[in-house]
Structure formats: C-alpha cells, structure tokens
Write a protein that holds these residues in place. Structure first.
Motif, PDB file in Angstrom:
ATOM      1  N   ALA A   1       0.832  -1.206   0.000  1.00 23.39           N
ATOM      2  CA  ALA A   1       0.000   0.000   0.000  1.00 23.39           C
ATOM      3  C   ALA A   1       0.868   1.259   0.000  1.00 23.39           C
ATOM      4  N   LEU A   2       1.958   1.259   0.792  1.00 24.42           N
ATOM      5  CA  LEU A   2       2.871   2.403   0.804  1.00 24.42           C
ATOM      6  C   LEU A   2       3.522   2.604  -0.561  1.00 24.42           C
ATOM      7  N   ASP A   3       3.941   1.527  -1.180  1.00 24.68           N
ATOM      8  CA  ASP A   3       4.557   1.652  -2.508  1.00 24.68           C
ATOM      9  C   ASP A   3       3.575   2.258  -3.507  1.00 24.68           C
ATOM     10  N   ARG A   4       2.336   1.788  -3.486  1.00 23.64           N
ATOM     11  CA  ARG A   4       1.348   2.328  -4.420  1.00 23.64           C
ATOM     12  C   ARG A   4       1.075   3.808  -4.152  1.00 23.64           C
ATOM     13  N   ALA A   5       0.980   4.164  -2.867  1.00 24.63           N
ATOM     14  CA  ALA A   5       0.721   5.569  -2.538  1.00 24.63           C
ATOM     15  C   ALA A   5       1.867   6.464  -2.975  1.00 24.63           C
ATOM     16  N   LEU A   6       3.110   6.060  -2.708  1.00 27.12           N
ATOM     17  CA  LEU A   6       4.261   6.876  -3.088  1.00 27.12           C
ATOM     18  C   LEU A   6       4.386   6.990  -4.609  1.00 27.12           C
ATOM     19  N   LEU A   7       4.127   5.903  -5.303  1.00 25.69           N
ATOM     20  CA  LEU A   7       4.200   5.960  -6.760  1.00 25.69           C
ATOM     21  C   LEU A   7       3.100   6.845  -7.325  1.00 25.69           C
ATOM     22  N   ALA A   8       1.907   6.775  -6.722  1.00 26.87           N
ATOM     23  CA  ALA A   8       0.811   7.631  -7.191  1.00 26.87           C
ATOM     24  C   ALA A   8       1.114   9.096  -6.925  1.00 26.87           C
ATOM     25  N   GLU A   9       1.676   9.415  -5.744  1.00 31.14           N
ATOM     26  CA  GLU A   9       2.018  10.803  -5.407  1.00 31.14           C
ATOM     27  C   GLU A   9       3.098  11.333  -6.328  1.00 31.14           C
ATOM     28  N   ARG A  10       4.055  10.482  -6.660  1.00 29.88           N
ATOM     29  CA  ARG A  10       5.125  10.923  -7.564  1.00 29.88           C
ATOM     30  C   ARG A  10       4.600  11.110  -8.976  1.00 29.88           C
ATOM     31  N   GLY A  11       3.696  10.195  -9.397  1.00 29.62           N
ATOM     32  CA  GLY A  11       3.184  10.284 -10.757  1.00 29.62           C
ATOM     33  C   GLY A  11       2.117  11.327 -10.934  1.00 29.62           C
ATOM     34  N   GLY A  12       1.649  11.982  -9.831  1.00 30.67           N
ATOM     35  CA  GLY A  12       0.602  12.984  -9.956  1.00 30.67           C
ATOM     36  C   GLY A  12       1.071  14.267 -10.586  1.00 30.67           C
ATOM     37  N   GLY A  13       2.399  14.520 -10.651  1.00 26.81           N
ATOM     38  CA  GLY A  13       2.930  15.742 -11.246  1.00 26.81           C
ATOM     39  C   GLY A  13       2.748  16.928 -10.319  1.00 26.81           C
ATOM     40  N   GLY A  14       3.093  18.080 -10.770  1.00 23.04           N
ATOM     41  CA  GLY A  14       2.902  19.315  -9.991  1.00 23.04           C
ATOM     42  C   GLY A  14       3.752  19.380  -8.758  1.00 23.04           C
ATOM     43  N   GLY A  15       5.013  18.921  -8.811  1.00 23.42           N
ATOM     44  CA  GLY A  15       5.905  19.064  -7.667  1.00 23.42           C
ATOM     45  C   GLY A  15       5.673  18.055  -6.584  1.00 23.42           C
ATOM     46  N   GLY A  16       5.281  16.767  -6.949  1.00 26.84           N
ATOM     47  CA  GLY A  16       5.089  15.723  -5.954  1.00 26.84           C
ATOM     48  C   GLY A  16       6.406  15.334  -5.303  1.00 26.84           C
ATOM     49  N   ARG A  17       6.274  14.630  -4.165  1.00 24.72           N
ATOM     50  CA  ARG A  17       7.464  14.211  -3.432  1.00 24.72           C
ATOM     51  C   ARG A  17       8.257  13.186  -4.232  1.00 24.72           C
ATOM     52  N   PRO A  18       9.573  13.229  -4.159  1.00 28.34           N
ATOM     53  CA  PRO A  18      10.380  12.181  -4.790  1.00 28.34           C
ATOM     54  C   PRO A  18      10.297  10.894  -3.973  1.00 28.34           C
ATOM     55  N   LEU A  19      10.571   9.760  -4.646  1.00 26.03           N
ATOM     56  CA  LEU A  19      10.546   8.467  -3.966  1.00 26.03           C
ATOM     57  C   LEU A  19      11.685   8.386  -2.963  1.00 26.03           C
TER      58      LEU A  19
END
Length: 781
Positions: free
Chosen positions: A247-265
């Motif tokens: 679940a953490l991996d999916r959330a981090l990947l989704a946040e990174r792939g959202g664009g607009g200055g998302g958090r890096p992995l």
C-alpha cells in the motif's frame, strides 16, 4: 405604364452589368407566369375570373413587399448597434493604454526598493529552516531510542509493532527531507548533499532495521508450512506487513506520478515485498524438495524417493489449502502459487535425475511417475486442485524431447539386459544338448527345452511393463525384442551347424546319443518362438511401422533359416543311418532276396516315429523330406547301374521288385498318416516316381520307349539325357537307333520347369561312363 417600361428599359444595361442574377431571375419569373397563365386561361370562358386572379396576386405581392421591408429594417438596426459597440470599445482601449503607460513609468521609479525585499526573503528562509529544526528536535532526539526499541521488537518477533515503529521512523525521515527540500526550493536552490548526508547520519539505523525486519519476515514466510500446523500468527503478521508495504509503494508511486511538484521516492522504494514474498515461498518449496531429493535417490531407492516426493507435495498442498490459504487475501491465490513453485522445482529436479546414468528400472520409475502418477487424481489431478489452476499453464514436467530420450535410454538398457539373458539362455541350451537323456516333453508329447519359454516370457514381460508407460514405449520395446530374437536365432543356427559338425566327427560318441532328439526339440522350439514373435508383431501399433527409419527386424526369416538348417541336419542324420544299407539296393542279391529294403523301412519308421514329437507344420515337413530323401537315394542307386538286365525276365523281376519296394515304403508312410490325423501325403508324392520307372524298365516293346520317355519328361521335366541314357542301359535291350531317337526327342522337347515344381533328378548325379570312347549319340552330334 409605358413610361415605367421605358425607364426600366433604359436602366437595364446598367443593372445587368452590376447584378446579372436579377435579369436571370426576372426571365425565370416571366416564364413561370406565362406557363401558369397558359394553364389557367386555356379557354375563353376562363377570362371571366381574371379580375379575381389579379386581385389575389396583388395582395400576395403587397405581403411580400411588406416582409422584405421589415427584414431589411431589422438588418439595418443590427448594423447600427454593432457600430456603436465598436466605438465604445475603442474608447476603453485608449483609456487602458494610457493607464498601462502610467504604471510602467511608476515601476521604473521603484527599482531601488527591490534590494531591501531580497534581504527580507533571506530572513524568511532562515526563519523557516529554524522553525523546521525546532519542530523536529524532539523527533531527532527520540530516533536513537526508537531504533533500539524497534530492534528489540524485531528480535522478539513482534513484527507488527516493529513495523509500526519502522513506519514512524521512515515517515519522520521523509518529512524532514521534504521540509528541507521545500525550504531549499523556496530559496531558489536544491537540497544540498551536506543536508542529505546529515539526515542519513541521524537515521542511519533505519536501513539496518529494514534489512533486519525483512530477514525475520522472510524467515517466517519460509517456515510457513511448519508454523501453519503450530501457530500461524507470525505468518499472518508477515502477510499484513507485506500488504502495508505494498500500500505504501502504491501511494508513493501515485504521489510521484501525480505531477505538480510531488514528493520524490524515498531511498529503497518501491520495496516490492509482495514479489519477494512469493520468491521466498518458492525458495522454501525448493528447500523442502532438497531435503528429500538426494537421500537414497540412486538405484532401487529412486522409486521410493519419488513416492516420498509425492507424499511430501500432497501434504504441503493440504496445509496450504486448508490453513495458509485462510491467512492471506484471496487475490494472493496461494495454492496456485504453491502449485507453480512445486511444478518448477519438480521440473528442475527431474531434469537433473534424467541426466544421470539410469538403469531400466529407474527410468521406468521416472516415466511412470511423470506420465501417470503426477497427473493422476492422487496428485495434480485431484478434484480440489483442478479448480485452482489450469494445468496447461504449467506445461509438462519433462519435455516431449526429454521423454523420448528417456524412452530411448530405457530401450537401450532393456536391450542390454535382454541380450545378456538371451546369451545365457543360449548357453544353457547348448549345455542341454549334451545331456545323456531325452529332451523334455510338453503335455502334447512334443519335444522342447527351456529356451523358448525363457525368451517368450522375457519379451512378453518387457512389452507388458513398457505398456504401463505407453504404447510408444511398448512398440519400441517390442521392436528391440524382435531385433534381439533375430540375433539370437542367427547365433542359434550357427550353434546348430557346430552341433552337426561335432556329431559328424564322431557319430558313435555316447555324448551325442540323443543328437537327433535335440535337433527335433530345436525345431519345436523354433515353432514356439515363431508363434511368440507373431504375437508380439500383432501387438505393435500399425503407425509405428511407418515411423521406423531403420531396416525393420525380420525374425521370421531368421526362424525359417534356423528351421531349414535343423531339418537339413535331421535329414543328414537319416541319411547317415540309411547309408549302411543303401549299397545293397538294386543289386543281384537284392533282386533275389529283397534285402535291404525292409531294414531301410525299419530305420525310416523309427525316424518317422521321432518326427511325431515335433510340432506341426515342421512334423509334416520332415516327413515329406524323408520321402524325397528315400526316393532320391533309391533312384541314385538305380543310376549307378549296379544291376543291368540281361533278359526280359530280369527286366520283369526288376520292375516287380521296385513295385514291392514302393509298396513297402508307402505302407510305412500310410501307417503314419493313419496314426496321426494331421499328417497328409504331399500333393506331389515323390514315391509315384518308382512305379513310373518300373513301367519304363518293364516295357516289352523297345519301340514304345520314345512315347514312354515323352510321358516321363512331361511328368518330370528336370530329367536329363544322362538319366534317360542310364535307364536305357539298365534295360539292356535298347539298340543304338532307338537310343538316338529317344535322346533326340528328349533334347528337342525339353520343357521348362513349371512354377512350384520341385526337382527330383537335379539332386541325382549320374556317375561318369567307364567307356573309353564316345558313342555317336544325338547329344554328341
């Protein structure tokens, strides 16, 4: 009206020049009006309604004009409103342009104030960093204690609590890095390596905690089969931790792939612990296989090893289906995953086993386990497992090429064993031939030895065992057996030849007292082997013969050669026992006393009695050969001219004695046929030659010899001039002219041998003439 027309006519060229469509429309209108008027006023009485039509058309024209005026008026009003709007927009643009110009002049005057704002921005960034540091100081001071506490939880296998602490530590680390990254971005730069190294130093124990937790986690997963039977709680905790990480991996990947200055992995993400979970599970399955894969797996222990594998796999599958499957989410499909892992491990292990130098029994165990047991309801064909996974996805345990190689190795191993056993059986057979007693008899009284029984049982047993694997292996095994039978029969025939040579060197040797009996037993053995061979050939699939690339075996031909050789030896033995009495045939004492034909019949009768101990059809064959042998030897004695007639009385006596001999011989064979209903005289009875020769000698008129020789040559086309010449000499009353006529007729009318005719005179050589000169016969001419 005329003035109006003149005015329109005067303006028409100009109108046409400007609007050519108007003139065309007017012409069309006039044409339409004329067409309408000609249709309405086609008769004079219709002119009465002209005023009505005129009034109606005037009203319609007025209505059209009114509508046109209204439409044009609305268009004109819209154009006026648009022009007014354009004027207002132009005034507003003029005002905005003036305002922008004034703002630009004011901005140019405020350039000196930017320096003081830059200092204010730097102070703000410093303040934010200090605020972040102050807010994170409690966390930073607590990191060491949390790491130690988490290590203690991991060591005590309180995995869920340890993972919760680890998640807090990782979240703190990510938040601090993100805050530092945001502060650096506000300052117009990027996060420096010094800041990153500083944070990594503070959280240096987190990475080690991740490794330690993963190690404990995978230790639990690898021992899941054992834990499931005792306490499945650690396994459930491990699955929950894996799900959290996914679940953490999916959330981090989704946040990174959202664009607009998302958090890096963060470092080490994504961890993909679910994939690691199944990988560890497969390694655990492989380890369980290794625990039983190399214990007593060679030699006879291979079948037990495969049976142990079967029970171990099914026991583990039962544990997975009934216990572990309830400890994981349904989408894990744990039973299917275990099936795939077990199948891959079995493929690897069986490939290694197949590469060993296996014996036939070991190969059979592997093939039977792979082709039958593995897919049976006792294993993968179990009704509860069929619904878990489509077996076509797994593929075969051993490829088709691998199965064919194993079958080829099996056939070669069995062939080696069969060849050795056949060699031993042949040696035992050769020793039996030297025994000082008769061969054994079966329930029908036929001679036999142990050789055909051993060979037949061996081949049938090998075919039956191979059929347990499949028809293809059965066909290959039978084909191999037929090759070995052919080789055995070739060696058997050579042994018969040596047996005959040994007997001829010393016929009186007591060791060879039952020589003839064992020859007859060998012939019966060949008949038994022929039936067994034909039975094996019938068991083969018809399609197998077309697939065979080598020259197919021909054991029946080898059998026929061996039988022919044995029969020839039997006939040689008969001739050997008849030989002491043959010189007395067709001599003066024979003519007076009739000896030695009764003695010959006695020897012949004893032999024929022994031939009855041979299985049909070779029994009939031996009896026929005995007839041919007696007739050939009788005629050979006649050809030796030991008795030449001096008078018609001697010719009569000679013919009469030959008839008596023929009757004696016929009685011997006839009595045999009466004793044995299966025995029948041959279609071409060689004994019929003796009465014919007797009639030839008894003929009183030599002038009829030409006709007699013609009939003799018609019945026996292989008779030669030399044979006829000897017969003429035996008569002793043939003149030279008649001899020439007879021989000339025989030479001219020599017929070809008919199909299926067995020559009898060809085997009888005429002794050379003792005359010192050549008679002027037709042949010499």
């Amino acid at each position: 009206m005329s003035a109006g027309n003149q005015k329109n006519g005067g303006d028409k060229p100009k109108e046409v020049a400007v609007w050519p469509e108007v003139e065309r429309a007017e012409c069309l209108a006039r044409g339409a009006a004329l067409k309408w008027a000609s249709g309405v006023f086609c008769r004079p009485e219709h002119l009465e309604r002209l005023s009505q039509y005129k009034k109606r058309e005037s009203q319609r024209t007025a209505s059209i004009h009114t509508r046109l005026k209204s439409m044009v008026q609305s268009y004109l009003e819209g154009v006026g409103w648009g022009l007014e709007q354009l004027r207002e927009a132009r005034d507003e643009l003029r005002e905005v342009s003036l305002t922008l110009k004034e703002a630009g002049l004011e901005s140019d005057g405020n350039t000196d104030c930017l320096a003081s704002l830059e200092k204010l921005r730097e102070v703000s960034v410093d303040h934010r960093q200090l605020f972040t540091t102050v807010s994170n100081l409690p966390r930073l001071y607590a990191i060491r204690s949390m790491v130690l506490e988490t290590e203690r939880l991991v060591e005590s296998r309180r995995l869920l609590e340890a993972h919760a602490r680890l998640m807090d530590l990782e979240r703190w680390q990510d938040d601090i890095l993100w805050q530092l990254h945001g502060a650096a971005g506000t300052a117009g730069g990027s996060l420096s390596s010094e800041d990153t190294e500083l944070v990594a130093k503070y959280f240096s124990g987190v990475g080690q905690l991740v490794d330690a937790l993963g190690k404990e986690l995978w230790a639990v997963v690898s021992s899941s089969l054992a834990l499931a039977r005792q306490n499945p709680t650690p396994f459930v905790s491990a699955v929950r931790i894996v799900e959290r990480e996914e679940a953490l991996d999916r959330a981090l990947l989704a946040e990174r792939g959202g664009g607009g200055g998302g958090r890096p992995l963060p470092a080490g993400r994504p961890r993909c612990w679910k994939a690691c979970f199944f990988q560890v599970l497969e390694e655990a399955v492989s380890a369980r296989f290794r625990s039983v894969s190399y214990l007593h797996t060679r030699g006879p222990g291979l079948a037990g090893h495969l049976s142990a594998l079967q029970h171990a796999v099914m026991a583990d599958l039962a544990t997975v289906r009934h216990l572990l499957e309830h400890c994981v989410p349904p989408h894990y499909q744990l039973t299917a995953a275990y099936l795939r892992a077990s199948h891959r491990c079995l493929q690897t292990h069986l490939a290694q086993v197949s590469s060993w130098d296996l014996e036939s029994g070991e190969i059979f165990a592997v093939l039977n386990w792979v082709l039958h047991i593995y897919n049976s309801p006792d294993m993968m064909g179990h009704p509860e497992l069929v619904t878990e996974l489509d077996r076509s996805e797994l593929g075969p345990l051993i490829s088709i090429e691998g199965v064919e190689q194993l079958q080829s190795k099996y056939v070669q191993s069995v062939r080696k064993s069969v060849s050795e056993w056949m060699h031993k059986a042949l040696q035992v057979e050769l020793q039996d031939w030297q025994r000082d007693q008769e061969p054994d008899s079966d329930h029908e009284g036929f001679y036999h030895t142990s050789l055909p029984t051993i060979i037949t049982q061996m081949l049938e047993e090998n075919a039956r065992v191979a059929l347990m694997i499949g028809e293809s292996l059965r066909d290959q095994t039978i084909q191999m057996g037929l090759y070995e039978v052919e080789n055995l029969l070739n060696r058997f025939r050579e042994a018969l030849v040596e047996f005959g040579k040994e007997h001829r060197r010393d016929p009186t040797n007591n060791k060879n007292k039952f020589y003839l009996h064992y020859l007859l037993a060998s012939i019966s053995n060949c008949i038994i082997l022929k039936k067994s061979t034909e039975s094996l050939q019938q068991q083969q699939s018809s399609r197998f013969a077309g697939m065979f690339s080598r020259t197919p075996p021909n054991p029946l031909a080898a059998l026929d050669r061996a039988v022919r050789r044995a029969c020839r030896l039997v006939m040689d033995q008969l001739l050997l026992e008849l030989q002491p009495f043959l010189p007395g045939l067709l001599t003066r004492p024979w003519l007076v006393q009739g000896d030695p034909v009764p003695k010959l019949c006695s020897v012949l009768e004893s032999h024929l009695d022994l031939y009855g101990r041979v299985r049909p059809p070779c029994r009939q064959r031996l009896q026929e050969e005995a007839q041919w042998l007696m007739v050939v030897e009788y005629v050979r004695a006649l050809m030796q001219k030991k008795l030449v007639c001096r008078s018609s009385e001697e010719r009569r006596q000679l013919a009469q004695q030959m008839i008596l001999d023929d009757q004696l011989l016929r009685e011997v064979f006839h009595s045999l046929s009466q004793q044995d209903s299966e025995v029948s005289l041959p279609e071409v009875n060689p004994l019929a030659l003796l009465p014919v020769l007797a009639d030839f000698i008894r003929l009183k008129d030599p002038g009829m010899l030409t006709l007699e020789v013609s009939g003799l040559a018609a019945k026996y086309p292989d008779i030669s001039e030399e044979h006829v010449s000897v017969l003429l000499d035996v008569r002793g009353d043939v003149s030279r002219d008649i001899r020439w006529a007879v021989l000339d007729l025989l030479e001219q009318s020599a017929p070809p041998l008919p199909a299926g005719y067995r020559p009898i005179f060809t085997d009888i050589l005429v002794p050379p003439s003792t005359l010192a000169f050549c008679l002027p016969t037709a042949k010499c001419a």
